[in-house]
Design an enzyme around this catalytic site. Structure first.
Site, short mmCIF file in Angstrom:
data_model
loop_
_atom_site.label_atom_id
_atom_site.label_comp_id
_atom_site.label_asym_id
_atom_site.label_seq_id
_atom_site.Cartn_x
_atom_site.Cartn_y
_atom_site.Cartn_z
N ASP A 57 0.85 -1.19 0.00
CA ASP A 57 0.00 0.00 0.00
C ASP A 57 0.89 1.24 0.00
OD1 ASP A 57 -2.39 -1.36 0.11
OD2 ASP A 57 -2.69 -1.09 2.26
N ARG A 70 -0.94 -0.80 -8.82
CA ARG A 70 -2.30 -0.31 -8.50
C ARG A 70 -2.30 1.21 -8.62
NH1 ARG A 70 -3.69 -1.01 -2.44
NH2 ARG A 70 -3.89 -3.21 -2.99
C1 LIG Z 1 -8.47 -1.32 -4.04
C2 LIG Z 1 -8.09 0.02 -3.51
C3 LIG Z 1 -6.88 0.17 -2.88
C4 LIG Z 1 -6.48 1.43 -2.41
N1 LIG Z 1 -5.22 1.58 -1.88
C5 LIG Z 1 -4.82 2.82 -1.56
C6 LIG Z 1 -3.47 3.07 -1.13
O1 LIG Z 1 -2.64 2.15 -1.03
N2 LIG Z 1 -3.11 4.34 -0.83
C7 LIG Z 1 -4.00 5.39 -0.93
O2 LIG Z 1 -3.60 6.53 -0.67
N3 LIG Z 1 -5.28 5.18 -1.29
C8 LIG Z 1 -5.71 3.94 -1.61
N4 LIG Z 1 -7.00 3.75 -2.02
C9 LIG Z 1 -8.01 4.83 -1.83
C10 LIG Z 1 -8.05 5.76 -3.03
O3 LIG Z 1 -6.86 6.52 -3.07
C11 LIG Z 1 -9.25 6.72 -2.95
O4 LIG Z 1 -9.15 7.48 -1.78
C12 LIG Z 1 -10.60 6.03 -2.96
O5 LIG Z 1 -10.61 4.92 -3.80
C13 LIG Z 1 -11.70 6.98 -3.45
O6 LIG Z 1 -11.39 7.41 -4.76
P1 LIG Z 1 -12.24 6.98 -6.06
O7 LIG Z 1 -11.27 6.74 -7.15
O8 LIG Z 1 -13.15 5.88 -5.75
O9 LIG Z 1 -13.02 8.30 -6.47
P2 LIG Z 1 -14.04 9.22 -5.69
O10 LIG Z 1 -14.24 10.39 -6.59
O11 LIG Z 1 -13.60 9.46 -4.29
O12 LIG Z 1 -15.36 8.36 -5.64
C14 LIG Z 1 -16.13 8.03 -6.77
C15 LIG Z 1 -17.45 7.45 -6.31
O13 LIG Z 1 -17.22 6.24 -5.58
C16 LIG Z 1 -18.06 6.14 -4.44
N5 LIG Z 1 -17.22 6.17 -3.23
C17 LIG Z 1 -15.91 6.49 -3.16
N6 LIG Z 1 -15.45 6.35 -1.90
C18 LIG Z 1 -16.49 5.96 -1.15
C19 LIG Z 1 -16.65 5.63 0.23
N7 LIG Z 1 -15.62 5.69 1.08
N8 LIG Z 1 -17.86 5.23 0.65
C20 LIG Z 1 -18.89 5.16 -0.20
N9 LIG Z 1 -18.82 5.44 -1.52
C21 LIG Z 1 -17.63 5.84 -2.00
C22 LIG Z 1 -18.99 7.29 -4.53
O14 LIG Z 1 -20.12 6.89 -5.27
C23 LIG Z 1 -18.18 8.31 -5.29
O15 LIG Z 1 -18.98 9.27 -5.92
C24 LIG Z 1 -7.38 2.53 -2.52
C25 LIG Z 1 -8.60 2.37 -3.18
C26 LIG Z 1 -8.97 1.14 -3.68
C27 LIG Z 1 -10.26 1.02 -4.40
#
Ligand SMILES: Cc1cc2nc3c(=O)[nH]c(=O)nc-3n(C[C@H](O)[C@H](O)[C@H](O)COP(=O)(O)OP(=O)(O)OC[C@H]3O[C@@H](n4cnc5c(N)ncnc54)[C@H](O)[C@@H]3O)c2cc1C
Length: 306
Positions: free
Chosen positions: A132, A182
Site C-alpha cells: 500500500d 495499483r
Molecule cells: C483497491 C483500492 C486500494 C487502495 N489503496 C490505496 C493506497 O494504497 N493508498 C492510498 O492513498 N489510497 C488507496 N486507495 C483509496 C483511493 O486513493 C481513494 O481514496 C478512494 O478509492 C476513493 O477514490 P475513487 O477513485 O473511488 O473516487 P471518488 O471520486 O472518491 O469516488 C467516486 C465514487 O465512488 C463512491 N465512493 C468512493 N469512496 C467511497 C466511500 N468511502 N464510501 C462510499 N462510496 C464511496 C462514490 O459513489 C463516489 O462518488 C485505494 C482504493 C482502492 C479502491
C-alpha cells in the site's frame, strides 16, 4: 477542503476517543471491514470469491511504534496467509501491506525485512503481496523497498497515487514487464507543493497515468469507484487489446458492490480490498473523508447517541 479538515480532525485524540467508543461508528465499520479476526477475513473472502471476485486482504494497523508490534504484525500476516491457504483461497486472495505497520517509521531496513518475510510466506502459498502507499513523505522509501523486494519476489505490487504531481513519471518507470501497479487517486491530506488541489486535476492526472499503464508492458490494477474512470479503463482495455488476465479493476469492500459484480459479470478481473482487524479508526476516517456527505449524518448520530 472538507476532506483535508476531516483528515486533520481525525488526528485529534478527543475525536478518536469519541468515534472509537460510539456504537454508530461500529455500524459504519461493519460496512467496510470484514470483522475483527482472521476467521472473519477468510469467511468474507470466500463469499466474495464465490461471487466471481478476487480479494486483497489488509490486516488493519499502521504507524507501528515499536519493533515488537512490527514483528507481531508480520507474524499476523504470515498466519493470515496460512489460513487462506488452508481454506483453499490463496490465490485468488493476496495481501496488501502498509510498510508503516511493519516498522517503516522506526527503521526502513526493518520494514523491508519484515515485508520480505511476508513476501516469502505469500510465495510459499502461491500468492502475492501489494505494498500500500501512504502519505507522500514515504513514497520514495516505499518505492525503494519495492525495488529490493522485486529482485526476489518479482510479482510484488506497487501503489501509485494520481493526486501526486510525480506519479505520471513513476508510472512510466513502473510500466514494465512483470510489474504490478495499483493506480488510485490517493487518500491522504497532501500539500499543494506535491499534490494536485482540485478533484478535476486529480481525475485528469488519473487518466494520464492510466494511459501510461494501459499502454505499457506491466499489469495495471485500476483502483477506483469513479464511474467515468472505470468507463475510460474499459475503453483503454479495448484500445490496447488487454485481455482480462492482463489488468484488473479494484474496489474497496462495501463500496459500489453492484458495480463490482457488474464488472465481474462482464468478464473483467475485479479485486476487492478487504480490511479486517480491530485497529479500524484511521481506515474509517479516510473512508469518511472520501464521502463528506456521510460526515454530517455520522456526526448527528454521534451526538444523538450520547
Ligand atoms: C483497491 C483500492 C486500494 C487502495 N489503496 C490505496 C493506497 O494504497 N493508498 C492510498 O492513498 N489510497 C488507496 N486507495 C483509496 C483511493 O486513493 C481513494 O481514496 C478512494 O478509492 C476513493 O477514490 P475513487 O477513485 O473511488 O473516487 P471518488 O471520486 O472518491 O469516488 C467516486 C465514487 O465512488 C463512491 N465512493 C468512493 N469512496 C467511497 C466511500 N468511502 N464510501 C462510499 N462510496 C464511496 C462514490 O459513489 C463516489 O462518488 C485505494 C482504493 C482502492 C479502491
Amino acid at each position: 477542503m472538507l476532506r483535508t479538515a476531516i483528515l486533520a480532525a481525525a488526528g485529534h485524540p478527543t475525536v478518536e476517543r469519541l468515534v472509537t467508543t460510539a456504537s454508530v461508528a461500529r455500524n459504519l465499520v461493519s460496512r467496510y471491514v470484514a470483522g475483527d479476526e482472521v476467521d472473519d477475513a477468510v469467511r468474507v473472502s470466500r463469499s466474495l470469491i464465490s461471487d466471481g471476485l478476487t480479494v486483497t486482504l489488509d490486516r488493519l494497523g499502521e504507524d507501528t511504534a515499536n519493533e515488537a508490534d512490527a514483528a507481531s504484525t508480520t507474524d499476523g500476516y504470515c498466519a493470515l496467509l496460512d489460513a487462506l491457504a488452508e481454506a483453499g483461497v490463496a490465490p485468488p486472495a493476496e495481501v496488501s501491506v502498509k510498510l508503516s505497520a511493519v516498522g517503516q517509521r522506526l527503521d526502513p531496513k526493518l520494514a523491508t525485512e519484515n515485508a520480505r518475510k511476508i513476501c516469502q510466506a505469500a510465495a510459499g502459498v502461491g500468492t502475492t503481496v501489494t505494498l500500500d502507499m501512504e502519505d507522500h513523505t514515504t513514497t520514495d522509501l516505499t518505492l525503494d523497498t519495492l525495488a529490493v523486494l522485486r529482485a526476489d519476489f518479482p510479482s510484488t505490487g506497487a501503489v501509485l497515487q494520481a493526486y501526486l504531481r510525480r506519479t505520471e513519471t513513476d508510472c512510466r518507470d513502473l510500466a514494465v514487464s512483470g510489474s504490478r501497479v495499483r493506480l488510485c487517486k490517493g487518500a491522504y491530506a497532501e500539500p499543494e507543493s506535491v499534490g494536485f488541489e482540485t478533484a478535476l486535476d486529480v481525475d485528469r492526472s488519473y487518466v494520464r497515468c492510466l494511459n501510461v499503464l494501459m499502454a505499457g508492458d506491466g499489469y495495471p490494477m485500476l483502483a477506483t469507484h469513479d464511474p467515468r474512470l472505470i468507463a475510460i479503463g474499459e475503453e483503454r482495455a479495448r484500445w490496447y487489446d488487454r485481455t482480462p488476465d492482463s489488468f484488473e479493476f479494484q474496489m474497496l469492500h462495501g463500496v459500489r458492490p453492484d458495480e463490482q459484480r457488474r464488472l465481474a459479470r462482464d468478464g473483467y478481473t475485479v479485486r476487492i480490498y478487504l480490511p479486517f482487524g480491530r485497529d479500524w479508526y484511521p481506515y474509517l476516517m479516510r473512508r469518511l473523508a472520501e464521502r463528506p456527505a456521510y460526515v454530517a449524518l455520522f456526526a448527528r448520530s454521534l451526538v444523538s447517541s450520547r
